[in-house]
Scaffold this active site. Structure first.
Site, PDB file in Angstrom:
ATOM      1  CE  LYS A  29      -4.460   0.930   0.275  1.00 65.81           C
ATOM      2  NZ  LYS A  29      -5.619   0.080  -0.090  1.00 65.81           N
TER       3      LYS A  29
ATOM      4  CG  ASP B 114      -7.336   3.259  -0.799  1.00 60.41           C
ATOM      5  OD1 ASP B 114      -7.718   2.078  -0.750  1.00 60.41           O
ATOM      6  OD2 ASP B 114      -7.530   4.061   0.158  1.00 60.41           O
TER       7      ASP B 114
HETATM    8  N1  GLU Z   1      -7.498   0.244  -2.884  1.00 62.39           N
HETATM    9  C1  GLU Z   1      -8.216  -0.963  -3.182  1.00 62.39           C
HETATM   10  C2  GLU Z   1      -8.196  -1.868  -1.966  1.00 62.39           C
HETATM   11  O1  GLU Z   1      -8.243  -1.384  -0.870  1.00 62.39           O
HETATM   12  C3  GLU Z   1      -7.775  -1.605  -4.477  1.00 62.39           C
HETATM   13  C4  GLU Z   1      -6.347  -1.996  -4.570  1.00 62.39           C
HETATM   14  C5  GLU Z   1      -5.888  -2.485  -5.942  1.00 62.39           C
HETATM   15  O2  GLU Z   1      -6.698  -2.557  -6.857  1.00 62.39           O
HETATM   16  O3  GLU Z   1      -4.704  -2.811  -6.047  1.00 62.39           O
HETATM   17  O4  GLU Z   1      -8.198  -3.076  -2.039  1.00 62.39           O
END
Ligand code: GLU
Length: 445
Positions: free
Chosen positions: A125, A165
């Site tokens: 992340k 996100d």
């Molecule tokens: N931000 C999204 C999550 O919390 C998607 C992440 C992604 O597609 O890599 O899972």
């Protein structure tokens, strides 16, 4: 002291000022006790010690010039948490509240979420305390270019694949992708959530919202119920909330609230038709306030309150972490809510989750409920590798199967480890076992 307690104490000692990270680790570790009893080999191999420590943490300066010609500086970060089952994968969050603890909690959750999808993706992340709200397109572009000018050296289609996100949508992914390509002279699937003409997947924008509803359908099915005629309350109205409403409407339910940090709107007839069309662009394109929806359609705006006071059958927090406290949980239960699904990441505080479980509410934890987003990101990666694209219906059908499988893995693990119907324990154990086995096979790395 048990193995789990011992590990948690070490995590507290090392990460004292990161309450969200500690909250996420505590929830997962507590759920794992029954699995660890059956697998003493994990303790011997130090699996827990390793899984709570990110493989790599990158923190960097992001200088950029605003429209007035002044220099601004933000902090950027990327946590590459675990790569046992695939390249690091997870979104970027641009929001003023972003700090290391929040990105670490999100990265930690992502490890298990990604494992649950059944696709080969590790956990990561990233983000920044940059606030895209109120910034011009040119400012957002300059920020994204500066952010990528540092990040590009740490990522790649087979290394780490960021996505969106909160605060990072198609516009930001475009600017980030353009700068990556320019710096590396490489056209590859390094980001997901891309536009359709430059490597994106059909169905990715819809995936988290649709996936949430598919998961809720599975939860309801376990009690012989369906979405037909159900009233749903939600809190956000971004990418997740709007597509969730679209799918809920298609399946005969109605969504009667949206909100933001300043209050909520109650729309008892349900958000549909031209009202949903208006809502679709409100945040995702214009970054406007929820109150504008109330004003546009002559509805009551309830300031400084959350939508959890509105009676509903199903509550779906779609905004951000810790938005549902124990008082909200008690109110939801008292008002007859029978199902809560976490579409945001960790939106329910620990004691709110306890209240739902004690009251036999169907409770879906975020790492299972909202995994549809990253699952379709995984499908975008596959399509990029094949240099091919599936139709919307093909992607949607795969998403549906993935969500049903996640429900099945979580509910089966819960039963197998003596916590029947507890999807928190089930999702944590099912995700953990997959990652732990891969870590065992790869030696102490
Ligand atoms: N931000 C999204 C999550 O919390 C998607 C992440 C992604 O597609 O890599 O899972």
């Amino acid at each position: 002291m048990s193995y789990v307690q011992d590990i948690y104490e070490q995590v507290v000692k090392r990460n004292q000022h990161e309450p969200e990270f500690l909250q996420a680790v505590n929830e997962v570790l507590q759920s794992l006790e029954p699995a660890l009893e059956q697998h003493p080999e994990y303790q011997k191999a130090g699996i827990l010690e390793r899984i709570v420590e990110p493989e790599r943490q990158i923190i960097f300066r992001v200088p950029w010039v605003n429209d007035d010609g002044d220099v601004e500086v933000n902090r950027g970060m990327r946590i590459q948490f675990n790569s046992a089952i695939g390249p690091y994968k997870g979104g970027l969050r641009f929001h003023p509240s972003v700090n290391l603890g929040i990105i670490k909690f999100l990265g930690f959750e992502q490890i298990f979420k990604n494992a649950l999808t059944g696709l080969p993706m590790g956990g990561g992340k990233g983000g920044s305390d940059f606030d895209p709200r109120g910034k011009s397109d040119a400012e957002v572009m300059r920020f994204c270019q500066s952010f990528m000018t540092e990040l590009y050296r740490h990522i790649g289609a087979d290394t780490d694949v960021p996505a969106g996100d909160i605060g990072v949508g198609g516009r930001e992914i475009g600017f980030l992708f353009g700068q990556y390509k320019r710096l590396k002279n490489l056209y590859e699937g390094v980001l997901t959530g891309k536009g359709l003409t430059w490597g994106g997947s059909l169905g990715r924008p819809e995936a988290t919202g649709y996936g949430t509803i598919y998961f809720v359908e599975e939860m309801l099915k376990s009690r012989g119920e369906s979405l037909q005629g159900k009233t749903i309350t939600i809190s956000g109205y971004g990418n997740v909330g709007t597509y969730l409403i679209e799918k809920a409407n298609q399946l005969g339910a109605k969504v009667v609230t949206i909100g933001d940090e300043y209050g909520y709107v109650h729309d008892p007839d349900g958000i549909k038709g031209e009202k949903l069309e208006f809502l679709m662009d409100l945040w995702c394109i214009y970054r406007r306030a929820a109150k504008d929806y109330a004003d546009e359609f002559g509805l009551e705006w309830v300031p400084d309150k959350s939508p959890w006071e509105v009676p509903c059958d199903i509550a779906v927090p779609t905004a951000t972490q810790n938005e549902v406290c124990s008082e909200d949980a008690r109110l939801l239960v008292a008002n007859g809510c029978t199902c809560v699904a976490e579409a945001a990441n960790m939106p329910c505080m620990a004691d709110a989750v306890d209240t739902f479980i004690e009251n036999n509410i169907l409770f879906g934890p975020s790492k299972a409920v909202n995994a549809g987003g990253v699952a379709v990101s995984g499908l975008e990666m596959s399509q990029n590798s094949m240099r091919y694209s599936w139709t919307f219906d093909e992607v949607d059908a795969k998403l549906k199967i993935i969500m049903a499988n996640i429900y099945k893995s979580a509910s089966t693990a819960a039963k197998e480890y003596g916590r029947e119907n507890n999807l928190v324990v089930g999702a944590n154990i099912a995700g953990f076992l997959k990652v732990a086995d891969a870590m065992m096979a790869q030696g102490v790395v």
